[in-house]
Design an enzyme around this catalytic site. Sequence first.
Site, PDB file in Angstrom:
ATOM      1  N   VAL A 187      -1.823  -3.519   6.504  1.00 29.09           N
ATOM      2  CA  VAL A 187      -0.752  -2.869   5.753  1.00 29.09           C
ATOM      3  C   VAL A 187      -1.126  -1.410   5.443  1.00 29.09           C
ATOM      4  O   VAL A 187      -0.287  -0.511   5.519  1.00 29.09           O
ATOM      5  CB  VAL A 187      -0.468  -3.687   4.469  1.00 29.09           C
ATOM      6  CG1 VAL A 187       0.390  -2.921   3.502  1.00 29.09           C
ATOM      7  CG2 VAL A 187       0.208  -5.013   4.832  1.00 29.09           C
ATOM      8  N   VAL A 213       0.858  -1.190   0.000  1.00 24.04           N
ATOM      9  CA  VAL A 213       0.000   0.000   0.000  1.00 24.04           C
ATOM     10  C   VAL A 213       0.892   1.237   0.000  1.00 24.04           C
ATOM     11  O   VAL A 213       1.801   1.353   0.830  1.00 24.04           O
ATOM     12  CB  VAL A 213      -0.943   0.012   1.228  1.00 24.04           C
ATOM     13  CG1 VAL A 213      -1.720   1.327   1.297  1.00 24.04           C
ATOM     14  CG2 VAL A 213      -1.913  -1.157   1.165  1.00 24.04           C
ATOM     15  N   ALA A 224       4.439   4.085   3.008  1.00 26.10           N
ATOM     16  CA  ALA A 224       4.033   2.839   2.348  1.00 26.10           C
ATOM     17  C   ALA A 224       4.252   1.691   3.331  1.00 26.10           C
ATOM     18  O   ALA A 224       4.942   1.849   4.336  1.00 26.10           O
ATOM     19  CB  ALA A 224       4.848   2.608   1.087  1.00 26.10           C
ATOM     20  N   LYS A 225       3.663   0.577   3.040  1.00 23.66           N
ATOM     21  CA  LYS A 225       3.975  -0.650   3.795  1.00 23.66           C
ATOM     22  C   LYS A 225       3.560  -1.821   2.932  1.00 23.66           C
ATOM     23  O   LYS A 225       2.643  -1.706   2.107  1.00 23.66           O
ATOM     24  CB  LYS A 225       3.212  -0.667   5.117  1.00 23.66           C
ATOM     25  CG  LYS A 225       3.776  -1.629   6.134  1.00 23.66           C
ATOM     26  CD  LYS A 225       5.103  -1.130   6.698  1.00 23.66           C
ATOM     27  CE  LYS A 225       5.181  -1.158   8.180  1.00 23.66           C
ATOM     28  NZ  LYS A 225       6.063  -0.176   8.782  1.00 23.66           N
ATOM     29  N   GLY A 226       4.246  -2.940   3.113  1.00 21.70           N
ATOM     30  CA  GLY A 226       3.889  -4.139   2.381  1.00 21.70           C
ATOM     31  C   GLY A 226       3.938  -5.329   3.302  1.00 21.70           C
ATOM     32  O   GLY A 226       4.453  -5.250   4.421  1.00 21.70           O
TER      33      GLY A 226
END
Length: 418
Positions: free
Chosen positions: A85, A61, A106-108
């Site tokens: 996320v 995201v 962001a993060k995944g």
Amino acid sequence: MEIYNHPTFHMACQQFDFVADHLEIPEFERPRLKYPKRAMAVSLPINCEDGSTRVYSGYRVQHHLTLGPSKGGLRFHPDVTMGEVAALAMWMSWKCALAGLPYGGAKGGIACDPHHMPLREVERLTRRFTQEMIPFIGPQVDIMAPDMGTNEQVMAWIMDSYSMHMGYSVPSIVTGKPIALGGSLGRREATGRGVAHLVQRAAETIGLNLHNATVAVQGYGNVGAIAAQTLAGFGARIIAVSDMSGGVVNLRGLDLEQLARHLAETRTICGFSGGDTVSNEDLLLLPCDVLLPAALERQITEKNAGEIRCRILAEGANGPTTPAADLILAQRDDVFILPDILCNAGGVVVSYFEWVQDLQSFFWSEAEVMQKLFQILDQAYDRVWQNARAEKISMRTAALCVGIQRVREAKAIRGLFP
Ligand code: GLU
């Protein structure tokens, strides 16, 4: 936004709405600030060591791209979902903005259990995920880094997969890499040392002497362990630590070197003979000077917030305290909160230094990295503390106000395209 439906995402939205009310952000401006810009979900089939094929779910995201590339970790954990996320990506946005970094959040994550998978499967999964992400990442688009369940080796595989695709080495595609591949000195230690540095600042603020102060740490991973070791170096007594398997407590102070040997041999805190066993829930209730949650989200809730017995709550984890718990803590004036987006920002700050060094192919000494890190953290701390005092708001609200306002201002000045 149905796809983000998850308690942690609701929690991040609740925090945002609270701050938006405080800042009197008009309703029409809110969705643009709150909801992620882009979200990707991918299926990741890999060949397993036993000859079977297994398909994992991966997510990334990108919360906003207004100030530069998006930035944030990649998490390997069985419970990872799109909503979790998304919440973590939103917090990265406010964290980067608070520290003044030219990034969106962001993060995944990949829903998997890396501790119970053969290393070669973890490698295949990481490479396949990188391949699927190629249209959406890049040193000027989105830069990943370690988070829970990932490490320098995982970053090295991402860097290698991306570089093979491009046809030349691209170290700036990830941060938190091994030093040998263009990683930054001090990156591995940055989050934990940053936490300890800010605990020192908070202790000065409330007049607590850290010498012999007691510390309890939930989550003895990279962040919790380095923070504990650094605080022990300041003279503090680490009375309890835990991991997924449970914890140990010793009111006289744990021997961290003995613990490190035990961990090297067994990879778990469970069975450590230097203390009595304690559950993760009970660890949070131990009377101590510094309580350091450094594990998962939503650990301090309306159920236990009235019972925690610390003077400083140092949030090494992202989102360890729910908004309902915040309301209870706000009624008490005995707990000083170092909110997550400030407390654990050291990691992404040194990630930013790593990216800058990679782009310039010019590397800094560890002393230079640390000096610049503490300078940024001190500025952020001063700003949040002043804001909290001036506006008579909590440290969390003050920190979120600074972060959200910066993103809001950048969006307003850029305007809307087309
Ligand atoms: N995963 C870390 C965090 O939550 C670090 C992110 C980064 O270095 O980009 O802040």
